[in-house]
Scaffold this active site. Structure first.
Site, PDB file in Angstrom:
ATOM      1  N   ARG A 133       0.794  -1.222   0.000  1.00 46.37           N
ATOM      2  CA  ARG A 133       0.000   0.000   0.000  1.00 46.37           C
ATOM      3  C   ARG A 133       0.829   1.276   0.000  1.00 46.37           C
ATOM      4  O   ARG A 133       0.564   2.206  -0.772  1.00 46.37           O
ATOM      5  CB  ARG A 133      -0.926   0.044   1.238  1.00 46.37           C
ATOM      6  CG  ARG A 133      -2.198  -0.710   1.100  1.00 46.37           C
ATOM      7  CD  ARG A 133      -2.563  -1.278   2.433  1.00 46.37           C
ATOM      8  NE  ARG A 133      -1.558  -2.268   2.781  1.00 46.37           N
ATOM      9  CZ  ARG A 133      -1.645  -3.556   2.404  1.00 46.37           C
ATOM     10  NH1 ARG A 133      -2.682  -3.979   1.771  1.00 46.37           N
ATOM     11  NH2 ARG A 133      -0.681  -4.406   2.698  1.00 46.37           N
ATOM     12  N   THR A 134       1.793   1.349   0.906  1.00 44.90           N
ATOM     13  CA  THR A 134       2.495   2.620   1.085  1.00 44.90           C
ATOM     14  C   THR A 134       3.263   2.985  -0.183  1.00 44.90           C
ATOM     15  O   THR A 134       3.136   4.102  -0.701  1.00 44.90           O
ATOM     16  CB  THR A 134       3.450   2.523   2.292  1.00 44.90           C
ATOM     17  OG1 THR A 134       2.713   2.040   3.405  1.00 44.90           O
ATOM     18  CG2 THR A 134       4.042   3.881   2.620  1.00 44.90           C
ATOM     19  N   LYS A 142      25.754  -4.407  -1.594  1.00 43.93           N
ATOM     20  CA  LYS A 142      27.224  -4.528  -1.688  1.00 43.93           C
ATOM     21  C   LYS A 142      27.906  -3.892  -0.488  1.00 43.93           C
ATOM     22  O   LYS A 142      29.128  -3.805  -0.445  1.00 43.93           O
ATOM     23  CB  LYS A 142      27.726  -3.813  -2.948  1.00 43.93           C
ATOM     24  CG  LYS A 142      27.151  -4.309  -4.247  1.00 43.93           C
ATOM     25  CD  LYS A 142      27.729  -3.453  -5.388  1.00 43.93           C
ATOM     26  CE  LYS A 142      26.818  -3.455  -6.583  1.00 43.93           C
ATOM     27  NZ  LYS A 142      27.130  -2.338  -7.499  1.00 43.93           N
ATOM     28  N   ARG A 168      11.232   3.795   3.366  1.00 40.41           N
ATOM     29  CA  ARG A 168      10.910   2.842   4.440  1.00 40.41           C
ATOM     30  C   ARG A 168      12.175   2.099   4.801  1.00 40.41           C
ATOM     31  O   ARG A 168      12.916   1.653   3.911  1.00 40.41           O
ATOM     32  CB  ARG A 168       9.830   1.850   3.999  1.00 40.41           C
ATOM     33  CG  ARG A 168       9.626   0.713   4.985  1.00 40.41           C
ATOM     34  CD  ARG A 168       8.421  -0.130   4.683  1.00 40.41           C
ATOM     35  NE  ARG A 168       7.193   0.609   4.936  1.00 40.41           N
ATOM     36  CZ  ARG A 168       5.971   0.079   4.853  1.00 40.41           C
ATOM     37  NH1 ARG A 168       5.824  -1.194   4.525  1.00 40.41           N
ATOM     38  NH2 ARG A 168       4.896   0.804   5.093  1.00 40.41           N
ATOM     39  N   HIS A 177       5.029   5.895  11.517  1.00 44.12           N
ATOM     40  CA  HIS A 177       4.529   5.736  10.139  1.00 44.12           C
ATOM     41  C   HIS A 177       3.581   6.921   9.888  1.00 44.12           C
ATOM     42  O   HIS A 177       2.366   6.762   9.804  1.00 44.12           O
ATOM     43  CB  HIS A 177       3.812   4.396  10.020  1.00 44.12           C
ATOM     44  CG  HIS A 177       3.564   3.921   8.614  1.00 44.12           C
ATOM     45  ND1 HIS A 177       3.698   4.728   7.502  1.00 44.12           N
ATOM     46  CD2 HIS A 177       3.167   2.706   8.146  1.00 44.12           C
ATOM     47  CE1 HIS A 177       3.406   4.024   6.416  1.00 44.12           C
ATOM     48  NE2 HIS A 177       3.076   2.798   6.775  1.00 44.12           N
TER      49      HIS A 177
HETATM   50  N1   CP Z   1      -0.133  -0.039   5.925  1.00 47.95           N
HETATM   51  C1   CP Z   1       1.042  -0.318   5.335  1.00 47.95           C
HETATM   52  O1   CP Z   1       2.072   0.252   5.674  1.00 47.95           O
HETATM   53  O2   CP Z   1       0.968  -1.276   4.368  1.00 47.95           O
HETATM   54  P1   CP Z   1       2.199  -1.749   3.480  1.00 47.95           P
HETATM   55  O3   CP Z   1       3.174  -2.432   4.426  1.00 47.95           O
HETATM   56  O4   CP Z   1       1.619  -2.687   2.456  1.00 47.95           O
HETATM   57  O5   CP Z   1       2.828  -0.544   2.881  1.00 47.95           O
END
Ligand code: CP
Length: 308
Positions: A51-52, A80, A101, A129
């Site tokens: 999603r993110t 590496k 991320r 998040h």
């Molecule tokens: N909610 C969320 O962070 O989903 P993903 O891990 O799929 O990005």
């Protein structure tokens, strides 16, 4: 440009949160605008995501920008041995904004301190998040008509679940009441309960997921047990299936209750809940597109309503 990074939900105040929600509403009404022409955004995902990453990339595409990046760090030179510092410095040569991320808590803050371009934290370990929080707030606002005075029940992995940490911090502006439902091993960390104490926020902790808790709730926020944060897989096995929401548990729920989940779900929400009108998690994920369009434009200093 450093102050336009979004590393922690704490980076923005109540007014900025409300402004981003207003902007998300604007993007929901106008999802395709050519406001990022000439801009390049990097999505650097050192951990898996559906999603993110895809909603950030869709957001950029729908706003006329371009995307570079990786969804698997093993295909980048970090495999590496290149340091995060060097990776960020390199990518900063190419793009206007970094969405990252990372599995390490604090990695996004670190990145934001070594580059002059804005950094959006798309999740750092068990820490924060913030873009998820903006879409959660947008979903809460859309379904409840307000962010004020709501009872929010958080269920599951409150220790490692970064989305509940960010959401708790953002809600401190809006006089919430929290129920924290978890086993002892996955309780809400002390530092977040201290934030509740500091801001006079009521909370109660429960190990049982009872009808009394569900029926006093406006927002039921289910979470997945974060297997990837456990060092001992046997400890994960012990707690992974402790809380599952089933459709019949919502029979006496408040009419306005909505079930949220950042997703992915494993066993926390039975599929028999999906057709209940109170299930809102797929719409919630859709709201991520609009919330992230708003966050990207803020980071780049773009006002979509005032483009020549
Ligand atoms: N909610 C969320 O962070 O989903 P993903 O891990 O799929 O990005």
């Amino acid at each position: 440009m450093k102050n336009r990074s979004l590393v922690s939900i704490d980076d923005i105040n109540r007014e900025e949160i409300l402004d981003l929600l207003k902007r998300a509403r604007y993007f929901e009404e106008h999802p395709n605008l050519n406001v990022l022409q000439g801009k390049v955004v990097a999505t650097l995902f050192f951990e898996p995501s559906t999603r993110t990453r895809l909603s950030f990339e869709t957001a950029v595409n729908r706003l006329g920008g371009r995307i570079i990046g990786f969804s698997d760090a093993n295909t980048s030179s970090s495999a590496k041995g290149e340091t995060l510092k060097d990776t960020i410095k390199m990518v900063s040569n190419y793009v206007d904004l970094i969405v990252m991320r990372h599995y390490l808590e604090g990695a996004a803050r670190y990145a934001s301190e070594i580059t002059d371009i804005p950094v959006i934290n798309a999740g750092d370990g068990a820490n924060q998040h913030p873009s998820q929080t903006m879409l959660d707030l947008y979903s809460i606002y859309k379904t409840q008509g307000t962010l004020e005075n709501l009872t929010i029940t958080m269920v599951g992995d409150l220790k490692y679940g970064r989305t509940v940490h960010s959401l708790l911090m953002a809600m401190r502006y809006f006089n919430p009441t929290f129920n924290f439902v978890s086993c002892d091993e996955l309780k809400m960390p002390v530092e977040y309960k201290e934030i509740c104490d500091k801001y006079g926020i009521r909370y109660t902790e429960h190990t049982d997921f009872t009808p009394e808790v569900i029926n006093s709730t406006d927002i039921l926020y289910m979470t997945r047990v974060q297997r990837e944060r456990f060092t001992d897989i046997m400890e994960y096995e012990k707690v992974k299936n402790l809380y599952t929401l089933r459709n019949n548990m919502l029979l006496d729920a408040r009419p306005n209750l909505r079930v949220l989940h950042p997703l992915p779900r494993i066993t926390e929400i039975d599929q028999d809940v999906d057709d209940n009108p109170k299930a809102y998690y797929f719409e919630q994920a859709r709201n991520g597109l609009f919330a992230r369009q708003a966050i990207i434009c803020r980071a780049l200093g773009i006002d979509p309503e005032n483009i020549n």
